[in-house]
Motif scaffolding. Structure first.
Motif, mmCIF file in Angstrom:
data_model
loop_
_atom_site.group_PDB
_atom_site.id
_atom_site.type_symbol
_atom_site.label_atom_id
_atom_site.label_comp_id
_atom_site.label_asym_id
_atom_site.label_seq_id
_atom_site.Cartn_x
_atom_site.Cartn_y
_atom_site.Cartn_z
ATOM 1 N N GLN A 84 38.871 49.505 52.010
ATOM 2 C CA GLN A 84 38.138 50.402 51.077
ATOM 3 C C GLN A 84 39.237 50.911 50.728
ATOM 4 O O GLN A 84 39.126 51.262 49.438
ATOM 5 C CB GLN A 84 37.057 51.605 51.931
ATOM 6 C CG GLN A 84 36.551 52.453 51.030
ATOM 7 C CD GLN A 84 35.414 51.468 49.766
ATOM 8 O OE1 GLN A 84 34.807 50.911 50.332
ATOM 9 N NE2 GLN A 84 35.337 52.017 48.937
ATOM 10 N N LYS B 174 43.683 50.113 44.296
ATOM 11 C CA LYS B 174 44.152 48.740 43.615
ATOM 12 C C LYS B 174 44.971 48.109 44.411
ATOM 13 O O LYS B 174 46.199 47.519 44.074
ATOM 14 C CB LYS B 174 44.613 48.946 42.474
ATOM 15 C CG LYS B 174 44.348 50.797 40.994
ATOM 16 C CD LYS B 174 42.656 49.747 40.966
ATOM 17 C CE LYS B 174 41.844 51.468 39.906
ATOM 18 N NZ LYS B 174 40.525 50.757 39.796
ATOM 19 N N GLU C 227 48.980 42.633 47.253
ATOM 20 C CA GLU C 227 47.973 42.116 47.227
ATOM 21 C C GLU C 227 47.717 41.416 49.230
ATOM 22 O O GLU C 227 46.944 41.730 50.195
ATOM 23 C CB GLU C 227 47.077 41.107 46.582
ATOM 24 C CG GLU C 227 45.252 41.547 47.862
ATOM 25 C CD GLU C 227 44.459 40.966 46.290
ATOM 26 O OE1 GLU C 227 43.372 41.364 46.220
ATOM 27 O OE2 GLU C 227 44.807 40.456 45.619
ATOM 28 N N TYR D 37 37.362 41.673 47.055
ATOM 29 C CA TYR D 37 36.832 42.478 48.070
ATOM 30 C C TYR D 37 35.692 41.818 49.421
ATOM 31 O O TYR D 37 35.755 42.683 50.551
ATOM 32 C CB TYR D 37 36.359 43.842 47.281
ATOM 33 C CG TYR D 37 36.135 45.347 48.324
ATOM 34 C CD1 TYR D 37 36.924 45.272 49.073
ATOM 35 C CD2 TYR D 37 34.822 44.940 48.334
ATOM 36 C CE1 TYR D 37 36.185 46.942 50.205
ATOM 37 C CE2 TYR D 37 34.316 46.450 49.463
ATOM 38 C CZ TYR D 37 34.812 47.094 49.991
ATOM 39 O OH TYR D 37 34.383 47.961 50.642
ATOM 40 N N TYR E 80 41.422 49.143 48.288
ATOM 41 C CA TYR E 80 40.363 48.962 47.080
ATOM 42 C C TYR E 80 40.237 49.605 46.225
ATOM 43 O O TYR E 80 40.703 49.661 44.579
ATOM 44 C CB TYR E 80 38.976 48.842 47.172
ATOM 45 C CG TYR E 80 38.187 48.405 46.832
ATOM 46 C CD1 TYR E 80 38.156 46.935 45.507
ATOM 47 C CD2 TYR E 80 36.971 49.152 45.960
ATOM 48 C CE1 TYR E 80 37.404 46.740 44.977
ATOM 49 C CE2 TYR E 80 35.951 48.142 44.719
ATOM 50 C CZ TYR E 80 35.739 47.439 44.516
ATOM 51 O OH TYR E 80 34.902 47.013 43.018
ATOM 52 N N GLN E 81 40.109 51.035 46.531
ATOM 53 C CA GLN E 81 40.089 52.315 45.811
ATOM 54 C C GLN E 81 42.036 52.720 45.263
ATOM 55 O O GLN E 81 41.647 53.080 43.888
ATOM 56 C CB GLN E 81 39.835 53.396 46.599
ATOM 57 C CG GLN E 81 38.474 53.311 46.782
ATOM 58 C CD GLN E 81 37.971 54.829 47.899
ATOM 59 O OE1 GLN E 81 38.821 55.380 48.048
ATOM 60 N NE2 GLN E 81 37.289 54.712 47.911
ATOM 61 N N LEU F 288 43.353 45.872 46.416
ATOM 62 C CA LEU F 288 42.832 45.284 46.455
ATOM 63 C C LEU F 288 42.119 44.114 46.023
ATOM 64 O O LEU F 288 41.720 45.898 44.559
ATOM 65 C CB LEU F 288 41.770 45.150 48.202
ATOM 66 C CG LEU F 288 41.031 43.769 48.682
ATOM 67 C CD1 LEU F 288 41.314 42.937 48.851
ATOM 68 C CD2 LEU F 288 40.314 44.401 49.340
ATOM 69 N N SER F 289 42.143 43.652 45.307
ATOM 70 C CA SER F 289 41.410 42.591 44.023
ATOM 71 C C SER F 289 39.739 42.989 43.617
ATOM 72 O O SER F 289 39.284 42.682 45.109
ATOM 73 C CB SER F 289 41.662 41.835 42.847
ATOM 74 O OG SER F 289 41.586 40.638 44.568
ATOM 75 N N ALA F 290 39.407 43.116 42.976
ATOM 76 C CA ALA F 290 37.316 43.590 43.436
ATOM 77 C C ALA F 290 36.980 41.956 43.397
ATOM 78 O O ALA F 290 35.827 41.948 44.400
ATOM 79 C CB ALA F 290 36.637 43.812 41.634
#
Length: 396
Positions: free
Chosen positions: A346, A352, A112, A359, A349-350, A354-356
């Protein structure tokens, strides 16, 4: 028909906000970016990032970069390709390394942290182009180096992202294709850049002559837009940014005898309608959810993002033979992250990467750097002009 009302609201608010910005001695872009934050979910909630707004904004950034290519001096771009390369490479290495390290201080995983470094390695030159155009500094040696470096910068960021998705991500769908064989993707992108020479030299002049022969109103401008959107689509299709295709389309059309009439026709189309929506769309991504919880993370990442581009790109320019003042202007021109970083965030994030829970904080940091960048660039250009003026006084 609700979207017509939304568009009307955006245009009137950006016009007033841009006017106030200029009256305050700030770039008009600042007012347009802030309009998105005020109208969007962060404050009033009157406008949201609907598919209509996103598509309209994408057309805006494509037209903006086409205009930048149209006004670029191809000979200057050739002359400053080495400085552009140095600026881009150092302007990518430093953010990746420093932001990776900063992220690990906040206990993010290795993957990450590295992904965040890649996110902030990208540059959104479209914001800088708007400021450079406003201050008539687009075709100088610094403006040319910024444009050249931004193209290299975007290519490097896309390549690193492709590698990360292949190694660590799930099956991430970008706007062009699924994550496929990396070697094949790189080969296709290399062919694209080689074929640009043929496009600039022979194909575009031929298409423009055909356009001139068509018995329809503004046929030359129509053909130039076909070339612009066509190359933007091709660039996007092979996994590059659409703005790269639009920029080179502008350069190609700019070499023809029709560039002045096209510039005169395209400017009103872009500046009056599409480009303000693009700047507003960036502000619409802003959210204050969890802002206080992630306050120090946002501050550290934002400061690191600004400092690493200023230093990396600035040192690259200095090594290439520019003065420190010019190096500072070039560094300031590379600070803005804008839509490039938002797209990469983006995708991560989609996939995985980058963690929610991080974000929203990352998006906030991207928008803060995008807001600060025009101020730094304007200040650096004024400083450069002042230095030149003082130098000419001393000479006399």
């Amino acid at each position: 028909m609700g979207y017509i009302g939304t568009l009307s609201l955006i245009l009137i608010v950006t016009a007033v906000a841009g006017h106030i910005s200029v009256r305050m001695g700030l770039p008009a872009v600042i007012g347009q970016l802030l309009s998105g934050i005020v109208l969007g979910p962060a404050l009033l909630g009157w406008v949201s990032a609907t598919p209509f707004i996103k598509d309209f904004a994408e057309l805006g950034v494509i037209i903006l970069m086409f205009m930048a290519g149209l006004e670029s001096d191809l000979q200057l771009l050739k002359k400053y390709w080495k400085p552009s390369l140095l600026v881009a490479v150092l302007g990518v290495i430093l953010p990746v390394g420093v932001i990776d390290w900063c992220s690990q201080l906040f206990h993010l995983s290795n993957v990450e942290s590295l992904f965040l470094g890649v996110t902030f390695a990208a540059t959104s030159v479209s914001i800088s182009v708007a400021v450079l155009k406003e201050l008539n500094a687009l075709d100088g040696k610094e403006g040319t180096t910024i444009l050249g470096a931004a193209v290299v910068d975007d290519v490097l960021a896309v390549l690193i992202l492709s590698l990360m998705v292949s190694l660590f991500g799930g099956q991430v769908g970008t706007s062009s294709s699924q994550s496929t064989n990396l070697g094949l993707t790189l080969a296709i992108q290399a062919v694209f850049f080689v074929s640009l020479f043929v496009v600039v030299k022979w194909l575009v002049p031929l298409l423009m002559k055909i356009g001139d022969a068509l018995l329809v109103p503004t046929s030359v401008t129509l053909m130039s837009l076909v070339i612009c959107f066509g190359l933007a689509y091709l660039a996007d299709f092979i996994g590059l940014s659409a703005v790269i295709g639009a920029f080179f389309a502008g350069i190609a059309v700019g070499q023809t005898d029709y560039h002045e009439v096209i510039d005169r026709h395209i400017q009103p189309i872009g500046n009056a309608v599409f480009i303000p929506v693009f700047f507003v769309s960036i502000g619409l991504n802003m959210s204050f959810n969890g802002f206080l919880n992630d306050f120090w993370f946002i501050v550290v990442i934002t400061v690191a993002a600004i400092a690493t581009k200023l230093l990396g790109a600035g040192i690259g320019a200095k090594i290439a033979g520019f003065s420190w003042t010019s190096g500072y202007e070039i560094g300031a021109g590379m600070v803005s992250r804008g839509e490039m970083a938002l797209i990469i965030a983006q995708i991560g994030y989609q996939g995985k990467l980058l963690s929610a829970d991080r974000y929203s904080a990352v998006i906030t940091a991207i928008i803060l750097t995008t807001l600060i960048a025009p101020l730094l660039l304007r200040q650096s250009i004024h400083h450069q002009e002042k230095e030149k003026l003082e130098g000419s006084v001393h000479d006399h």
